[in-house]
Design a protein around this motif. Structure first.
Motif, PDB file in Angstrom:
ATOM      1  N   UNK B 115       0.715  -1.345  -0.052  1.00  0.00           N
ATOM      2  CA  UNK B 115      -0.115   0.038   0.025  1.00  0.00           C
ATOM      3  C   UNK B 115       0.699   1.400   0.244  1.00  0.00           C
ATOM      4  N   UNK B 116       2.119   1.001   0.534  1.00  0.00           N
ATOM      5  CA  UNK B 116       3.019   2.331   0.601  1.00  0.00           C
ATOM      6  C   UNK B 116       4.214   2.273  -0.080  1.00  0.00           C
ATOM      7  N   UNK B 117       4.941   3.431  -0.115  1.00  0.00           N
ATOM      8  CA  UNK B 117       6.288   3.174  -0.911  1.00  0.00           C
ATOM      9  C   UNK B 117       7.231   2.642  -0.032  1.00  0.00           C
ATOM     10  N   UNK B 118       8.226   2.060  -0.544  1.00  0.00           N
ATOM     11  CA  UNK B 118       9.042   1.072   0.196  1.00  0.00           C
ATOM     12  C   UNK B 118      10.089   1.848   1.151  1.00  0.00           C
ATOM     13  N   UNK B 119      10.145   2.906   0.962  1.00  0.00           N
ATOM     14  CA  UNK B 119      11.163   3.825   1.920  1.00  0.00           C
ATOM     15  C   UNK B 119      10.430   4.371   3.221  1.00  0.00           C
ATOM     16  N   UNK B 120       9.061   4.482   2.666  1.00  0.00           N
ATOM     17  CA  UNK B 120       8.209   5.184   4.113  1.00  0.00           C
ATOM     18  C   UNK B 120       7.937   3.778   5.236  1.00  0.00           C
ATOM     19  N   UNK B 121       7.668   2.534   4.431  1.00  0.00           N
ATOM     20  CA  UNK B 121       7.654   1.526   5.230  1.00  0.00           C
ATOM     21  C   UNK B 121       8.693   0.914   5.865  1.00  0.00           C
ATOM     22  N   UNK B 122       9.724   1.253   5.189  1.00  0.00           N
ATOM     23  CA  UNK B 122      11.215   0.938   5.892  1.00  0.00           C
ATOM     24  C   UNK B 122      11.474   1.707   6.903  1.00  0.00           C
ATOM     25  N   UNK B 123      11.147   2.919   6.971  1.00  0.00           N
ATOM     26  CA  UNK B 123      11.164   3.846   8.073  1.00  0.00           C
ATOM     27  C   UNK B 123      10.361   3.528   9.194  1.00  0.00           C
ATOM     28  N   UNK B 124       9.082   3.052   8.994  1.00  0.00           N
ATOM     29  CA  UNK B 124       8.306   2.993  10.194  1.00  0.00           C
ATOM     30  C   UNK B 124       8.752   1.549  10.792  1.00  0.00           C
TER      31      UNK B 124
END
Lengths: 262, 281
Positions: B115-124
């Motif tokens: 659902x979300x871009x990879x960088x955002x999901x990795x940060x979270x």
């Protein structure tokens, strides 16, 4: 009932559930004197404070050996608790699971005992045992052991019941004895899943060991509590960082093992 | 001799056919099992026990347990007092769970890989594993330095862990969502929020409910602990007072029984919810 009516009933039910939850939340904040605004406001303040104060100074770095020693003690304790509890839990789970139990009543008794063990809070165990064993590792060991045992029995029973019924059926139809069924069918099937629960409990126990340590005066928890009361925030920072690194390292390696064995 | 020639290419050991094959996973598992076993035997020697007189300690413990479980009584506080304290503990757990679940829901949307871009999901995910690595009691104590000891520090500290735990669980259930459904919705012109509330939420709502309740169950235990270790109120604080200040084990037993009954009720509800939701799927 028509489709529209079903949707309408569903909508009303959802609204009802929301109203009840909001009411419960409001009641809870009145009862506990919790203020959401105050809570949200305190978050940025705390983080600013953490950045400003929790950085270990050169002075606190001199105490590093002491921190590492307590941390070592905590790690050993939580691993030992988990492995020994897992052995007992496996025996109990075999007696309690529907697929492998010997008799119904016995299975029920086992599940009830496990339920009592895991639902008595760790704190209660720690507080009772500390009176007789004193400020000692043993207190922490037993307190953690009882709750770990209870949780692992529940998880092992679920694992056995979910994964191994087909294999058990196949083995029993070929005339395998009870022990053949358990050692050739159930255990090999469920071992990867059980091991991943064991690793999960090691992680959890390192965190709980900190809590138990605060109450029983051992390990890293005791050290944290001591410097907390002295308001030596540099040391608090050092201890927190040490715990974070260890928990993350264990999480990382257990993820690796979990991926390798499943 | 004839038999053996038939069995060429079959792995043998001591004239017996090898049934088990060594793969990487079974090798890792064997190593892990052996090292855990060796550790279990070695571990007890690595701890520093100080001076414990085992005989006295064990008999004292048995005696204490007898006082606790067989002769429970109220001395310092009353039955109504206990009920009020337990409801405070439950209220703390409820606040932390519900508020945490709401935050976790939004974080999980942004951390699910589909659902979300990879960088955002990795940060979270990275932030989450940091939050999870700090034990709850340390979060509560750190918050207490700024916010003062009490419900605020307790709930906020517990929320941190709840969010970290539930975000992971929710995101995993979101990731199980069929890619085709998302594509179909997107093709019909649905925007991102439509996808979330039209497909993601309805499909995973049963998981969300059962994970949240499971967390509520464990937050109840955490809330008891916070009362004792961080003096955040509720039944845990009474437990701490009666054991460490009054040394009144009869009362400890009574409080433990009350806390135990509530915990077992919560567990039964949680099992029932899980069964019901499983039957639905």
């Amino acid at each position: 009932m028509t489709d529209i009516n079903i949707l309408r009933v569903k909508k009303w039910r959802m609204t009802g559930i929301f109203v009840v939850i909001i009411g419960l939340l409001y009641g809870s904040s009145v009862l506990t004197k919790f203020n959401l605004v105050e809570g949200i406001e305190s978050i940025p303040g705390t983080f600013a404070w953490m950045v400003a104060n929790l950085i270990p100074s050169a002075e606190s770095l001199e105490n590093l050996p002491r921190v590492l020693e307590s941390l070592w003690e905590t790690i050993i304790l939580s691993m030992l608790v988990t492995t020994t509890a897992a052995i007992f839990a496996l025996l109990f789970a075999l007696m309690g699971a529907k697929t492998t139990q010997v008799s119904h009543t016995f299975g029920f008794i086992v599940r009830f005992i496990a339920s009592v063990f895991r639902n008595i809070p760790v704190v209660a165990w720690a507080l009772v045992l500390v009176i007789s064993f004193g400020h000692n590792v043993i207190t922490g060991y037993f307190a953690l052991f009882f709750s770990t045992f209870g949780i692992l029995v529940r998880m092992f029973i679920e694992t056995i019941d979910e994964t191994s019924s087909d294999g058990v059926e196949a083995l029993t139809s070929t005339g395998a004895s009870y022990f053949q069924m358990v050692f050739r069918g159930v255990i090999p099937d469920t071992l990867p899943q059980m091991l991943s629960w064991v690793f999960y409990m090691i992680e959890t126990n390192i965190r709980s060991a900190t809590l138990v340590g605060i109450l029983t005066g051992t390990g890293i928890g005791f050290l944290f509590d001591m410097y907390y009361k002295r308001m030596d925030y540099g040391m608090l920072g050092l201890i927190t960082i040490a715990i974070v690194i260890i928990v993350m390292a264990i999480e990382f390696s257990s993820n690796y093992v979990r991926r390798a064995i499943s | 001799m004839q038999v053996i020639s038939l069995m060429q290419g079959v792995k043998q050991k001591n004239n017996r056919i090898q049934i088990k094959l060594m793969t990487k996973s079974s090798l890792v598992m064997r190593i892990v099992l052996w090292s855990l076993g060796a550790f279990t035997l070695m571990g007890p020697f690595l701890l520093n026990y100080g001076t414990v007189d085992w005989g006295t300690a064990v008999s004292l413990t048995l005696n204490n347990l007898k006082m606790m479980f067989l002769q429970p009584a109220f001395n310092q506080i009353t039955f109504t007092g206990t009920l009020i304290q337990i409801s405070i503990t439950l209220a703390l757990a409820l606040l932390a769970t519900v508020l945490g679940a709401i935050i976790a829901f939004f974080l999980a949307i942004f951390s699910a890989k589909n659902l979300a871009p990879a960088w955002l999901s990795n940060v979270i995910i990275a932030a989450n594993s940091f939050v999870r690595a700090v034990p709850t009691v340390l979060w509560v104590l750190i918050f207490a330095i700024v916010a003062g000891l009490g419900a605020v520090a307790c709930v906020i500290g517990m929320i941190f862990h709840t969010v970290a735990y539930l975000t992971k669980a929710f995101a995993e259930s979101f990731e199980e969502l069929d890619e085709g459904t998302i594509e179909a919705l997107r093709a019909s012109g649905a925007n991102w929020w439509h996808i979330i509330f039209g497909a993601v939420v309805p499909q995973s709502s049963s998981y969300i409910v059962s994970w949240t309740f499971l967390r509520f169950e464990s937050n109840y235990g955490v809330a008891v602990a916070m009362g004792a270790a961080a003096a955040a109120g509720g039944i845990g604080f009474d437990l701490f007072m009666s054991s460490s200040f009054y040394y009144d084990l009869h009362e400890v037993g009574m409080i433990t029984y009350c806390a135990l009954i509530v915990a077992i009720i919560l567990e039964l509800i949680s099992i029932r919810i899980k069964k019901k939701l499983m039957a639905q799927n």
